[in-house]
Design a protein around this motif. Structure first.
Motif, mmCIF file in Angstrom:
data_model
loop_
_atom_site.group_PDB
_atom_site.id
_atom_site.type_symbol
_atom_site.label_atom_id
_atom_site.label_comp_id
_atom_site.label_asym_id
_atom_site.label_seq_id
_atom_site.Cartn_x
_atom_site.Cartn_y
_atom_site.Cartn_z
ATOM 1 N N PHE A 47 1.259 -1.497 -0.076
ATOM 2 C CA PHE A 47 -0.012 0.296 -0.280
ATOM 3 C C PHE A 47 1.188 1.338 -0.138
ATOM 4 N N GLY A 48 2.114 1.472 0.956
ATOM 5 C CA GLY A 48 2.459 2.602 1.144
ATOM 6 C C GLY A 48 3.812 2.629 -0.532
ATOM 7 N N GLN A 49 3.952 2.016 -0.861
ATOM 8 C CA GLN A 49 4.656 1.564 -2.053
ATOM 9 C C GLN A 49 3.740 2.925 -3.504
ATOM 10 N N VAL A 50 3.212 2.019 -3.217
ATOM 11 C CA VAL A 50 1.897 2.522 -4.771
ATOM 12 C C VAL A 50 1.156 3.428 -4.552
ATOM 13 N N VAL A 51 1.400 4.076 -3.341
ATOM 14 C CA VAL A 51 1.565 5.534 -2.986
ATOM 15 C C VAL A 51 2.407 6.114 -3.292
ATOM 16 N N ASP A 52 3.892 5.247 -2.862
ATOM 17 C CA ASP A 52 4.551 6.764 -2.700
ATOM 18 C C ASP A 52 4.860 6.817 -4.009
ATOM 19 N N THR A 53 5.384 5.884 -4.956
ATOM 20 C CA THR A 53 5.927 5.663 -6.390
ATOM 21 C C THR A 53 5.097 6.477 -7.233
ATOM 22 N N VAL A 54 3.489 6.319 -7.592
ATOM 23 C CA VAL A 54 2.413 7.229 -7.725
ATOM 24 C C VAL A 54 2.162 8.609 -7.287
ATOM 25 N N VAL A 55 2.446 8.942 -5.809
ATOM 26 C CA VAL A 55 3.275 10.475 -5.924
ATOM 27 C C VAL A 55 3.656 11.294 -6.538
ATOM 28 N N PHE A 56 5.103 10.290 -6.365
ATOM 29 C CA PHE A 56 6.420 10.974 -6.695
ATOM 30 C C PHE A 56 6.397 11.435 -8.262
ATOM 31 N N VAL A 57 6.271 9.875 -8.724
ATOM 32 C CA VAL A 57 6.370 10.025 -10.226
ATOM 33 C C VAL A 57 5.209 11.375 -11.403
ATOM 34 N N ALA A 58 4.219 11.174 -10.751
ATOM 35 C CA ALA A 58 2.773 11.857 -11.310
ATOM 36 C C ALA A 58 3.709 12.994 -11.080
ATOM 37 N N VAL A 59 3.542 13.474 -9.814
ATOM 38 C CA VAL A 59 4.074 14.851 -9.704
ATOM 39 C C VAL A 59 5.115 15.543 -10.582
ATOM 40 N N ALA A 60 6.460 14.490 -10.399
ATOM 41 C CA ALA A 60 7.351 14.620 -10.691
ATOM 42 C C ALA A 60 8.017 14.975 -12.302
ATOM 43 N N PHE A 92 10.532 -3.824 -7.846
ATOM 44 C CA PHE A 92 11.660 -3.903 -7.300
ATOM 45 C C PHE A 92 11.784 -2.856 -5.535
ATOM 46 N N LYS A 93 10.881 -1.898 -5.090
ATOM 47 C CA LYS A 93 10.761 -2.069 -3.820
ATOM 48 C C LYS A 93 10.113 -2.631 -2.596
ATOM 49 N N THR A 94 8.823 -3.876 -3.759
ATOM 50 C CA THR A 94 8.322 -4.469 -2.900
ATOM 51 C C THR A 94 9.094 -5.795 -3.109
ATOM 52 N N LEU A 95 10.251 -5.708 -3.692
ATOM 53 C CA LEU A 95 10.674 -7.117 -4.136
ATOM 54 C C LEU A 95 12.356 -6.829 -2.834
ATOM 55 N N VAL A 96 12.901 -5.963 -2.964
ATOM 56 C CA VAL A 96 13.597 -5.262 -1.791
ATOM 57 C C VAL A 96 13.079 -5.829 -0.094
ATOM 58 N N GLU A 97 11.930 -5.210 0.466
ATOM 59 C CA GLU A 97 10.904 -6.050 1.541
ATOM 60 C C GLU A 97 10.905 -7.169 1.703
ATOM 61 N N ILE A 98 10.455 -7.626 0.382
ATOM 62 C CA ILE A 98 10.311 -9.710 0.303
ATOM 63 C C ILE A 98 11.328 -9.909 0.699
ATOM 64 N N ALA A 99 12.810 -9.325 0.550
ATOM 65 C CA ALA A 99 13.665 -10.512 0.274
ATOM 66 C C ALA A 99 14.648 -9.964 1.919
#
Length: 223
Positions: A149-162, A182-189
């Motif tokens: 949930f957090g990474q979806v929000v973070d990634t979409v907000v950053f890329v969309a705004v930037a 990539f961020k989600t795979l890091v969390e799992i690892a």
């Protein structure tokens, strides 16, 4: 407030990861099938620290640390922009290099702060709620689920705004997808390491906080 032995160290590491990843984000990488900024290599660790903070110490203390990171990032960006605007010495030939690496634009700063604020609080909120719902079981499900949930929000907000209106929409979509995966795979690892650190901290601090009666207002800075 209770005194904790390790909370200061975790806070310092959290803020350090956040600041370093913001500087590293000035480089765009192609790594296998993924295209992302350099900060993405380190930034997922901030979510792991966020998970640990919320799981052990609770949402309120995690909220304070998130705000510390927000203010530190804001100060860093302001200093970089202010120094970049000052006239360089006549015999210093590296102004263009400084501007390319540290010359943050207001739009990038806004995107970074908005994404961080929204993503970190969503991550902490979801984890805290899931912990109560599952009665402290299935830590792996809580850390990975809250990160999704957090990474979806973070990634979409950053890329969309930037980058909306700056980069082609196809590339914007590629950046969102690559960053999220990539961020989600890091969390799992890092899940085994998260289990080990959480277990150590709960024993050492004699704390395992449940947010049953917490005020989740992100703008309330006090614990």
């Amino acid at each position: 407030m209770r005194h904790y032995k390790h909370l200061d160290a975790i806070t310092a590491l959290f803020v350090s990861v956040l600041l370093i990843s913001n500087v590293a984000s000035s480089k765009i990488l192609d790594l296998g099938p993924f295209t992302f900024d350099g900060g993405t290599i380190l930034f997922p660790l901030s979510y792991i620290f966020g998970d640990i903070l919320t799981e052990v110490y609770g949402y309120s203390r995690s909220r304070r640390v998130i705000w510390m990171g927000f203010m530190a990032t804001l100060v860093m960006a302001a200093v970089f922009m202010f120094v970049g605007a000052l006239p360089p010495a006549a015999d210093w030939p590296h102004q263009e290099a400084y501007d390319a690496i540290l010359g943050l634009t207001p739009r990038i700063v806004l995107a970074s702060l908005a994404a961080y604020f929204c993503g970190e609080f969503v991550n902490s909120y979801v984890l805290a709620k899931l912990k109560v719902k599952t009665e402290g079981r299935f830590l792996w499900m809580r850390t990975i689920g809250s990160t999704l949930f957090g990474q979806v929000v973070d990634t979409v907000v950053f890329v969309a705004v930037a980058f909306t209106g700056v980069l082609p929409l196809e590339l914007v979509g590629t950046l969102i997808f690559s960053n999220f995966v990539f961020k989600t795979l890091v969390e799992i690892a890092f899940t085994p390491a998260t289990y080990a650190i959480v277990g150590f901290l709960k024993r050492s601090e004699n704390e395992d906080y449940y947010d049953r009666h917490t005020d989740f207002n992100p703008f309330r800075v006090g614990a």
